[in-house]
Design an enzyme around this catalytic site. Structure first.
Site, PDB file in Angstrom:
ATOM      1  CG  LEU A   1      -1.990   1.040   1.351  1.00 28.18           C
ATOM      2  CD1 LEU A   1      -2.950   0.953   0.173  1.00 28.18           C
ATOM      3  CD2 LEU A   1      -2.757   0.877   2.671  1.00 28.18           C
ATOM      4  CG  ASP A   2       1.988   5.127  -2.811  1.00 30.64           C
ATOM      5  OD1 ASP A   2       2.336   6.054  -2.060  1.00 30.64           O
ATOM      6  OD2 ASP A   2       2.389   5.001  -3.977  1.00 30.64           O
TER       7      ASP A   2
END
Length: 309
Positions: A42-43
């Protein structure tokens, strides 16, 4: 630190600014876990649901990787930025003159199966290196469009240049690219200012905990936050086997059952509820896909007994 065998799935509410791996390592230390892994990055810009797997649950992380996702995305119209988010330099500014109906129509254009060009600021690999590494060096790499599915885009709120969208999509969808495409459809450009993942398959953010909350807990309370090892397969049917069939199934043998064909099922042994692994059913035969080891099965049974005692 003395490590221990821990089995289960933690629904973590990852904060903005922390990488998925950093979040995993902090949680792993808190649990003193021998084995842990996450279910896809997840960025750092994004917050929200990050399922973490411990022990036996790591064998089923692919299920979450392949699952549909849900995000709440905040778009700023009128500015195109390098990388498609607020961290990049402004490349172009255009006036914004949109209505809710226009935003709705633009979103509808990208609902269904679409082809997306992966952004340079992504973890997609090229010759062994992530694209974002090339982007940081100022190198543009040729990419091929990828087919993804946008199940729905709902407008949560918005006016003028700020719009919040609820997006349900397939794995591999780049929300920053979707945001830029919607901005171009509106002829004013856009970039992503905030992104929060709220769902992954059957798992949702409402049961997630923060790292700060975990740090404040004692170990038994922290352990109670773990979902069962089969949580990533929660939307798959269950198959329960008797003791003899369970032993043969764990040995990798096919079992003949009077059940309909199924692409994926969760397999359990006799009580106490013993998760054995995943399987598929073809022509009445139960065929293993991912099996737990006998020691992992025993560990799950022991943990379940201790937590319910």
């Amino acid at each position: 630190m003395v490590r221990r065998a821990v089995h289960g799935v933690l629904l973590l509410d990852k904060p903005v600014g922390l990488s998925s791996n950093d979040a995993l390592q902090r949680a792993k230390r808190l649990y003193r876990a021998e084995k842990a892994g996450h279910t896809g990055t997840l960025d750092p810009l994004a917050s929200g649901l990050l399922p973490l797997c411990f022990g036996a649950a790591t064998k089923f992380s692919q299920a979450s990787l392949d699952a549909d996702k849900r995000y709440v995305a905040t778009l700023k119209l009128g500015q195109t930025r390098r990388g498609g988010d607020l961290e990049g330099e402004v490349l172009r500014e255009r006036p914004v003159n949109v209505s809710r109906e226009a935003v709705r129509a633009a979103c509808d254009r990208f609902t269904g199966q679409i082809d997306q060009l992966p952004p340079m600021h992504s973890a997609l690999k090229h010759e062994g290196k992530a694209l974002y590494e090339y982007a940081r060096a100022g190198v543009e790499v040729e990419r091929e469009p990828r087919r993804v599915t946008i199940h729905s885009i709902d407008i949560v709120e918005g006016e003028h240049d700020r719009w919040v969208l609820d997006v349900r999509c397939s794995k591999g969808t780049y929300i920053r690219t979707l945001s830029e495409d919607i901005g171009e459809a509106l002829d004013c450009g856009a970039h992503l200012t905030a992104l929060r993942r709220t769902g992954a398959g059957a798992l949702t953010l409402d049961r997630a905990v923060t790292l700060e909350a975990l740090e404040a807990m004692d170990e038994p309370t922290r352990d109670a936050c773990l979902l069962p090892a089969d949580a990533l397969l929660a939307d798959c049917p269950e198959v329960r086997l008797g003791a003899d069939d369970a032993a043969r199934f764990l040995a990798g043998m096919r079992r003949r059952l009077a059940l309909a064909d199924a692409g994926q099922v969760r397999v359990f042994g006799p009580e106490p509820r013993a998760f054995l692994g995943s399987a598929h059913i073809v022509a009445g035969e139960l065929i293993s896909t991912r099996l737990l080891s006998p020691s992992e099965v025993q560990g799950l049974v022991t943990e379940r007994t201790e937590r319910t005692a």
